[in-house]
Write a protein that holds these residues in place. Structure first.
Motif, PDB file in Angstrom:
ATOM      1  N   PHE A   1     134.416  -1.560  94.662  1.00  0.00           N
ATOM      2  CA  PHE A   1     135.188  -2.525  93.878  1.00  0.00           C
ATOM      3  C   PHE A   1     136.523  -1.929  93.445  1.00  0.00           C
ATOM      4  N   THR A   2     136.500  -0.709  92.902  1.00  0.00           N
ATOM      5  CA  THR A   2     137.756  -0.106  92.449  1.00  0.00           C
ATOM      6  C   THR A   2     138.677   0.194  93.627  1.00  0.00           C
ATOM      7  N   MET A   3     138.105   0.547  94.783  1.00  0.00           N
ATOM      8  CA  MET A   3     138.921   0.768  95.970  1.00  0.00           C
ATOM      9  C   MET A   3     139.651  -0.506  96.364  1.00  0.00           C
ATOM     10  N   LEU A   4     138.971  -1.644  96.240  1.00  0.00           N
ATOM     11  CA  LEU A   4     139.550  -2.924  96.634  1.00  0.00           C
ATOM     12  C   LEU A   4     140.698  -3.363  95.724  1.00  0.00           C
ATOM     13  N   ILE A   5     140.808  -2.739  94.541  1.00  0.00           N
ATOM     14  CA  ILE A   5     141.935  -3.086  93.658  1.00  0.00           C
ATOM     15  C   ILE A   5     142.923  -1.931  93.531  1.00  0.00           C
ATOM     16  N   GLY A   6     142.777  -0.915  94.391  1.00  0.00           N
ATOM     17  CA  GLY A   6     143.831   0.088  94.471  1.00  0.00           C
ATOM     18  C   GLY A   6     143.476   1.494  94.084  1.00  0.00           C
ATOM     19  N   GLU A   7     142.266   1.733  93.585  1.00  0.00           N
ATOM     20  CA  GLU A   7     141.863   3.096  93.235  1.00  0.00           C
ATOM     21  C   GLU A   7     141.556   3.872  94.508  1.00  0.00           C
ATOM     22  N   GLU A   8     141.796   5.187  94.501  1.00  0.00           N
ATOM     23  CA  GLU A   8     141.462   6.015  95.646  1.00  0.00           C
ATOM     24  C   GLU A   8     139.973   6.353  95.587  1.00  0.00           C
ATOM     25  N   SER A   9     139.196   5.573  96.280  1.00  0.00           N
ATOM     26  CA  SER A   9     137.759   5.760  96.253  1.00  0.00           C
ATOM     27  C   SER A   9     137.168   5.294  97.573  1.00  0.00           C
ATOM     28  N   ALA A  10     135.850   5.282  97.670  1.00  0.00           N
ATOM     29  CA  ALA A  10     135.181   4.868  98.898  1.00  0.00           C
ATOM     30  C   ALA A  10     133.780   4.398  98.584  1.00  0.00           C
ATOM     31  N   LYS A  11     133.218   3.647  99.494  1.00  0.00           N
ATOM     32  CA  LYS A  11     131.821   3.240  99.408  1.00  0.00           C
ATOM     33  C   LYS A  11     131.064   4.019 100.473  1.00  0.00           C
ATOM     34  N   PRO A  12     130.222   4.969 100.083  1.00  0.00           N
ATOM     35  CA  PRO A  12     129.572   5.833 101.077  1.00  0.00           C
ATOM     36  C   PRO A  12     128.403   5.141 101.768  1.00  0.00           C
ATOM     37  N   ASP A  13     128.733   4.174 102.600  1.00  0.00           N
ATOM     38  CA  ASP A  13     127.707   3.429 103.309  1.00  0.00           C
ATOM     39  C   ASP A  13     127.280   4.179 104.564  1.00  0.00           C
ATOM     40  N   ILE A  14     126.601   3.497 105.451  1.00  0.00           N
ATOM     41  CA  ILE A  14     126.052   4.165 106.639  1.00  0.00           C
ATOM     42  C   ILE A  14     127.136   4.799 107.495  1.00  0.00           C
TER      43      ILE A  14
ATOM     44  N   GLY B   1     144.712  -6.480  95.432  1.00  0.00           N
ATOM     45  CA  GLY B   1     145.781  -6.413  94.445  1.00  0.00           C
ATOM     46  C   GLY B   1     145.313  -6.820  93.061  1.00  0.00           C
ATOM     47  N   GLU B   2     146.018  -7.774  92.454  1.00  0.00           N
ATOM     48  CA  GLU B   2     145.690  -8.224  91.096  1.00  0.00           C
ATOM     49  C   GLU B   2     144.440  -9.101  91.049  1.00  0.00           C
ATOM     50  N   ARG B   3     144.004  -9.605  92.190  1.00  0.00           N
ATOM     51  CA  ARG B   3     142.864 -10.529  92.198  1.00  0.00           C
ATOM     52  C   ARG B   3     141.543  -9.788  92.044  1.00  0.00           C
ATOM     53  N   VAL B   4     141.303  -9.340  90.813  1.00  0.00           N
ATOM     54  CA  VAL B   4     140.091  -8.584  90.522  1.00  0.00           C
ATOM     55  C   VAL B   4     138.842  -9.432  90.723  1.00  0.00           C
ATOM     56  N   ASP B   5     138.964 -10.745  90.570  1.00  0.00           N
ATOM     57  CA  ASP B   5     137.796 -11.604  90.769  1.00  0.00           C
ATOM     58  C   ASP B   5     137.327 -11.575  92.221  1.00  0.00           C
ATOM     59  N   LEU B   6     138.276 -11.580  93.149  1.00  0.00           N
ATOM     60  CA  LEU B   6     137.908 -11.548  94.567  1.00  0.00           C
ATOM     61  C   LEU B   6     137.259 -10.211  94.931  1.00  0.00           C
ATOM     62  N   ALA B   7     137.784  -9.129  94.371  1.00  0.00           N
ATOM     63  CA  ALA B   7     137.192  -7.811  94.614  1.00  0.00           C
ATOM     64  C   ALA B   7     135.789  -7.739  94.029  1.00  0.00           C
TER      65      ALA B   7
ATOM     66  N   ARG C   1     143.575  -5.807  86.600  1.00  0.00           N
ATOM     67  CA  ARG C   1     143.507  -4.602  87.424  1.00  0.00           C
ATOM     68  C   ARG C   1     143.941  -3.373  86.639  1.00  0.00           C
ATOM     69  N   ASP C   2     145.058  -3.463  85.951  1.00  0.00           N
ATOM     70  CA  ASP C   2     145.578  -2.306  85.221  1.00  0.00           C
ATOM     71  C   ASP C   2     144.626  -1.880  84.106  1.00  0.00           C
ATOM     72  N   GLU C   3     144.034  -2.853  83.404  1.00  0.00           N
ATOM     73  CA  GLU C   3     143.102  -2.521  82.320  1.00  0.00           C
ATOM     74  C   GLU C   3     141.860  -1.824  82.861  1.00  0.00           C
ATOM     75  N   ILE C   4     141.368  -2.278  84.001  1.00  0.00           N
ATOM     76  CA  ILE C   4     140.180  -1.666  84.597  1.00  0.00           C
ATOM     77  C   ILE C   4     140.477  -0.251  85.083  1.00  0.00           C
ATOM     78  N   LEU C   5     141.585  -0.073  85.777  1.00  0.00           N
ATOM     79  CA  LEU C   5     141.912   1.247  86.319  1.00  0.00           C
ATOM     80  C   LEU C   5     142.313   2.229  85.227  1.00  0.00           C
ATOM     81  N   ALA C   6     142.753   1.725  84.083  1.00  0.00           N
ATOM     82  CA  ALA C   6     143.123   2.595  82.969  1.00  0.00           C
ATOM     83  C   ALA C   6     141.893   3.092  82.208  1.00  0.00           C
ATOM     84  N   ASP C   7     140.768   2.431  82.382  1.00  0.00           N
ATOM     85  CA  ASP C   7     139.537   2.821  81.675  1.00  0.00           C
ATOM     86  C   ASP C   7     138.353   2.708  82.638  1.00  0.00           C
ATOM     87  N   ILE C   8     138.407   3.531  83.664  1.00  0.00           N
ATOM     88  CA  ILE C   8     137.426   3.465  84.745  1.00  0.00           C
ATOM     89  C   ILE C   8     135.997   3.653  84.241  1.00  0.00           C
TER      90      ILE C   8
END
Length: 256
Positions: free
Chosen positions: A154-167, A32-38, A126-133
């Protein structure tokens, strides 16, 4: 090899077959809003285990590190990235872990620097980051040792539709297509496949699209219906593995 559209349709079919339709996907709000944790979570997952719950109720791995930081600053209700940027490296290491990046730089130092880079660009919420990805991406990947894939996570963890393409994601798409795919191709195919299947692209908090095995568990091989049900259940659990869920697969082969 087929066209990108053909490949995306194959991935879409695999998503529907092995994971199910979107109405059966549990969701999470991530941090959520806890961008530091993400921002702590994302770099720490590079070649590391996410963690599991211990007998005393605490967690090990990356989740344990994030929870220790959260508990240390439980009363912090704003200014999260500025506070993170002002952390002492050794203190943050003590709170989280001693993990290092490939250049032997501590992950803690990269986390502190990336927090400062966000603050320096006026991206503190969160809003500032997602507004200027793209500005946020530039700040993040400008830190030595950090790259695009953990930024996507990181952006996925704060609500953006994304993914980490790991193994797990590359394995999923490779098996769906019957050939090995790169991290970049897996990312694009999962995105296109999810869109083709009519589902949101790897919802926030869902860490992995996972197909670790296409065969039913061996001990239930004689009962195909039970084996199929168990496999679907296993995949559903792994699909929704997130910061709030202790049952997560090993993430040791994660790209940066």
């Amino acid at each position: 090899m087929g066209t990108n559209a053909d490949n995306a349709r194959l991935v879409a079919a695999a998503v529907t077959k092995y994971i199910g339709t979107k109405d059966k996907w549990p969701t999470s709000g991530g941090y959520g809003e806890r961008v530091d944790l993400a921002l702590i979570n994302a770099p720490l997952t590079i070649q590391a285990k996410f963690g599991s719950q211990q007998k005393d109720g605490t967690f090990n791995g990356v989740r344990g590190a994030v929870e220790r930081y959260r508990n240390a600053y439980r009363d912090l209700d704003s200014g999260w990235l500025e506070h993170l940027a002002n952390q002492d490296e050794q203190h943050l290491i003590a709170l989280t872990n001693k993990g290092k990046l490939n250049g032997q730089r501590s992950k803690a130092s990269a986390i502190i620097e990336s927090a400062g880079a966000f603050v320096g660009r006026g991206l503190e919420t969160r809003d500032e980051i997602l507004a200027d990805i793209e500005s946020a991406r530039s700040a993040y990947v400008g830190v030595k040792g950090l790259g695009n894939w953990t930024f996507e996570y990181f952006t996925m963890l704060i609500g953006e539709e994304s993914a980490k393409p790991d193994i797990w994601i590359t394995r999923f798409t490779s098996r769906a297509l019957g050939r090995q795919v790169s991290h970049a191709e897996a990312f694009e195919l999962v995105k296109g496949g999810c869109e083709g299947a009519g589902v949101r692209f790897v919802r926030a908090g869902s860490r992995h699209l996972v197909v670790r095995q296409h065969q039913p568990p061996t001990r239930h091989a004689g009962n195909s219906r039970l084996a199929s049900r168990l496999l679907r259940r296993r995949l559903a659990v792994e699909l929704t593995c997130d910061p709030l869920t202790p049952r997560c697969p090993d993430d040791r082969h994660s790209p940066s």
